[in-house]
Write an enzyme that holds these catalytic residues in place. Structure first.
Site, short mmCIF file in Angstrom:
data_model
loop_
_atom_site.label_atom_id
_atom_site.label_comp_id
_atom_site.label_asym_id
_atom_site.label_seq_id
_atom_site.Cartn_x
_atom_site.Cartn_y
_atom_site.Cartn_z
CE LYS A 164 -3.35 2.60 2.85
NZ LYS A 164 -4.28 2.59 4.00
CG ASP A 210 -5.63 7.83 4.68
OD1 ASP A 210 -6.53 8.50 4.12
OD2 ASP A 210 -5.84 6.80 5.35
CE LYS A 241 -6.78 8.54 8.11
NZ LYS A 241 -7.50 7.40 8.70
CG ASP A 293 -2.06 5.06 4.94
OD1 ASP A 293 -1.96 3.94 5.49
OD2 ASP A 293 -3.12 5.49 4.44
CG ASP A 346 -10.10 7.42 6.54
OD1 ASP A 346 -9.02 7.40 5.92
OD2 ASP A 346 -10.19 7.60 7.77
CD GLU A 382 -6.75 5.35 2.38
OE1 GLU A 382 -7.76 5.45 3.11
OE2 GLU A 382 -5.64 5.00 2.81
NE ARG A 420 -10.92 -1.08 3.23
CZ ARG A 420 -11.58 -1.34 4.34
NH1 ARG A 420 -12.77 -1.92 4.30
NH2 ARG A 420 -11.07 -1.02 5.51
N1 BES Z 1 -4.44 4.30 6.77
C1 BES Z 1 -5.60 4.01 7.53
C2 BES Z 1 -5.37 2.93 8.59
C3 BES Z 1 -4.50 3.31 9.74
C4 BES Z 1 -5.05 3.78 10.90
C5 BES Z 1 -3.14 3.12 9.68
C6 BES Z 1 -4.23 4.07 11.97
C7 BES Z 1 -2.32 3.44 10.75
C8 BES Z 1 -2.87 3.90 11.90
C9 BES Z 1 -6.71 3.53 6.62
O1 BES Z 1 -6.71 4.06 5.34
C10 BES Z 1 -7.98 3.96 7.25
O2 BES Z 1 -8.23 5.12 7.31
N2 BES Z 1 -8.76 2.97 7.67
C11 BES Z 1 -10.00 3.24 8.31
C12 BES Z 1 -10.99 2.28 7.72
C13 BES Z 1 -12.40 2.58 8.08
C14 BES Z 1 -12.85 3.83 7.41
C15 BES Z 1 -13.24 1.42 7.66
C16 BES Z 1 -9.82 3.00 9.79
O3 BES Z 1 -9.06 2.09 10.18
O4 BES Z 1 -10.40 3.74 10.58
ZN ZN Z 2 -4.90 4.68 4.63
MN MN Z 3 -7.80 5.90 5.25
#
Ligand code: BES
Ligand code: ZN
Ligand code: MN
Length: 490
Positions: A260, A265, A272, A284, A343, A345, A347
């Site tokens: 990834k 992000d 966020k 990220d 968010d 993104e 995947r």
């Molecule tokens: N990059 C984040 C995941 C992440 C969170 C990495 C904290 C490192 C530390 C990912 O893109 C994300 O935002 N995931 C969301 C998914 C949700 C919207 C289903 C998450 O984990 O909150």
């Molecule tokens: Zn992310």
């Molecule tokens: Mn995200």
């Protein structure tokens, strides 16, 4: 820092710091220590008594050796119980020694540690990795080097003469880990999709790999609607990186590693909020960093395995061009995705990268991604999760991670939870309910791999460390590189 292997006895070595590994409960019985103690006019025993040194794993003690001794400092590192020493214990002991030597301003250092299971090569590699990784200091963003004046210049590994190949292997691997650390640590105004692609280009040029960067138009032609949906709001062009290592002979197997590569992000329009850790979202691209780090290491080690290193690099930003929550995107395998959360993104970018990887006809695909906060909730900061329907690849990866000292835990790919991703309009949504969020993320990815053995590693926790730990400094860890190298070589 230069590392050498040597057959000089600790009794005859001269320099700034002499470091010795000490097991628990054998402090008085070892004749080695008796001779050295005599040589150092009793300083060794004095130190042990004074700090009540017990040889506990991870403990360190050091003192000045007076009286015109050829050694300025003696450094002791505890190794724990003799029967339970593992390679990771040696790696960590070596790191503790390196840190102590740096603190004591030892320019020259000799290290005397036991050989693990009569395997001098693995011992040398582990010790060298521990030292090089612990001494890595990232001064790129400081106007003046933080560790000025306390640099360990030369290290001699005593009792390991002849192990130069293992030293070189360690150095190749560490160069990959350090690249990954520096990519993750660099902020999003420094590491962008463009500079990630340039890094891939530098690896290709330096080590003779082939490189194809797919530009936005190329990705459009391939129908990568999911990746491009994420990329849409960024002012920076997306870069789809495909770096290939081919061995000279016929490859024993062909694999793809997919990382990834979100250089930032923001969350997109589902931005966020405060307390979300948005300021850490430069990390990220930790999966892409591990992928490029592994490429750098593997290109130098030159195994008989063909390896494709892939990352769909972009940022997740906001602008008038941003994908809207509710948009429906079509990925390059024709599947449609309703974006119920911008968010989620990573995947989306991985979906098109996995489809691309499978078309290469490889025998296995492994992806690494800082995919979900849910994985961090489940496993904490130190442990990555692995999801795969394939038991063989799970065992390979768990073994590779274990040997690397990188913590990895197999998680369930619970098919029933795919119900949480069902969409009334499209083939699936990109986000399921909060419970089991790391599992639905893995199930989402699985929709984009048809039949190739595949595993997904969620590395959101371990790519970054708040505190120094063993050979990891506080900050970017380079997590994944050593596991990937072990997996490719196995
Ligand atoms: N990059 C984040 C995941 C992440 C969170 C990495 C904290 C490192 C530390 C990912 O893109 C994300 O935002 N995931 C969301 C998914 C949700 C919207 C289903 C998450 O984990 O909150
Ligand atoms: Zn992310
Ligand atoms: Mn995200």
């Amino acid at each position: 820092m230069e590392l050498h292997v040597s057959d000089v006895s600790p009794l005859n070595w001269a320099g700034d710091g002499l470091a010795i590994g000490v097991f628990e409960d054998v402090l008085t019985s070892s004749s080695d220590h008796t001779a050295l103690n005599e040589k150092l006019s009793g300083t060794l025993q004095e130190l042990i008594t004074e700090v009540e040194f017990k040889g506990k794993e991870g403990s360190v003690a050091s003192t000045r050796v007076g009286g015109g001794s050829p050694i300025r400092k003696i450094i002791l590192v505890g190794l724990g119980k003799p029967g339970s020493l593992e390679l990771e214990g040696l790696r960590r002991a070596a790191a503790a020694i390196a840190r102590a030597a740096k603190k004591e301003k030892c320019k020259t250092l000799a290290v005397q540690l036991p050989i693990w299971q009569e395997d001098a090569a693995k011992t040398t590699q582990a010790i060298a990795e521990g030292i090089e990784l612990a001494l890595h200091q990232d001064n790129r963003f400081k106007s003046e080097a933080e560790d000025k004046g306390s640099v360990v210049e030369t290290v001699h590994l005593l009792g390991l003469a002849g192990q130069t190949a293992a030293l070189e292997t360690a150095h190749k691997i560490c160069s990959g880990v350090i690249l990954a650390r520096e990519l993750v640590a660099a902020p999003a105004n420094v590491v962008t999709p463009i500079t990630l692609a340039e890094t891939a280009e530098a690896i290709a040029n330096d080590h003779g790999l082939s490189l194809k960067i797919l530009e936005q138009e190329d990705c459009e032609k391939l129908g990568m609607g999911a990746f491009l949906g994420v990329a849409r709001a960024s002012d920076l062009p997306p870069k789809f990186i495909h770096l290939t290592y081919k061995p000279t002979g016929t490859p024993r197997r062909k694999v793809a590693i997919v990382g990834k590569g979100l250089t930032f992000d923001s969350g997109g329009l589902n931005i966020k909020g405060a307390g979300s850790g948005i300021e850490m979202m430069k990390t990220d691209m930790g999966g892409a960093a591990a992928t490029l780090g592994a490429a750098k290491a593997i290109a130098q080690i030159q195994p008989d395995v063909e390896v494709h290193f892939i990352s769909a690099a972009t940022e997740n930003m906001i602008s008038g061009h941003a994908m809207h929550p509710g948009d429906i995107l079509t990925a390059s395998n024709g599947k449609t995705i309703e974006i119920n959360n911008t968010d989620a993104e990573g995947r989306l970018t991985l979906a098109d990268a996995l489809v691309f990887a499978e078309k290469l006809g490889v025998d296995a695909i492994v992806d690494l991604a800082t995919l979900t906060g849910a994985c961090v909730i489940a496993l904490g900061d130190d442990i990555a999760g692995v999801w795969t329907p394939d038991d063989a690849i799970a065992q390979q990866l768990l073994g590779a991670a274990e040997a690397a000292g990188e913590k990895l835990w197999r998680m369930p790919l619970e098919e029933k939870y795919f119900e949480g991703l069902k969409s009334g309009l499209a083939d699936m949504k990109n986000t399921g309910p909060r419970p089991g969020g790391a599992i639905t993320a893995a199930l989402f990815l699985k929709q984009f791999v048809k039949e190739t053995p595949w595993a997904h590693l969620d590395v959101a926790g371990p790519v970054w460390a708040d505190k120094e730990n063993g050979y990891n400094n506080a900050g970017a860890t380079g997590y994944g590189v050593r596991t990937l190298v072990n997996w490719v070589l196995a």
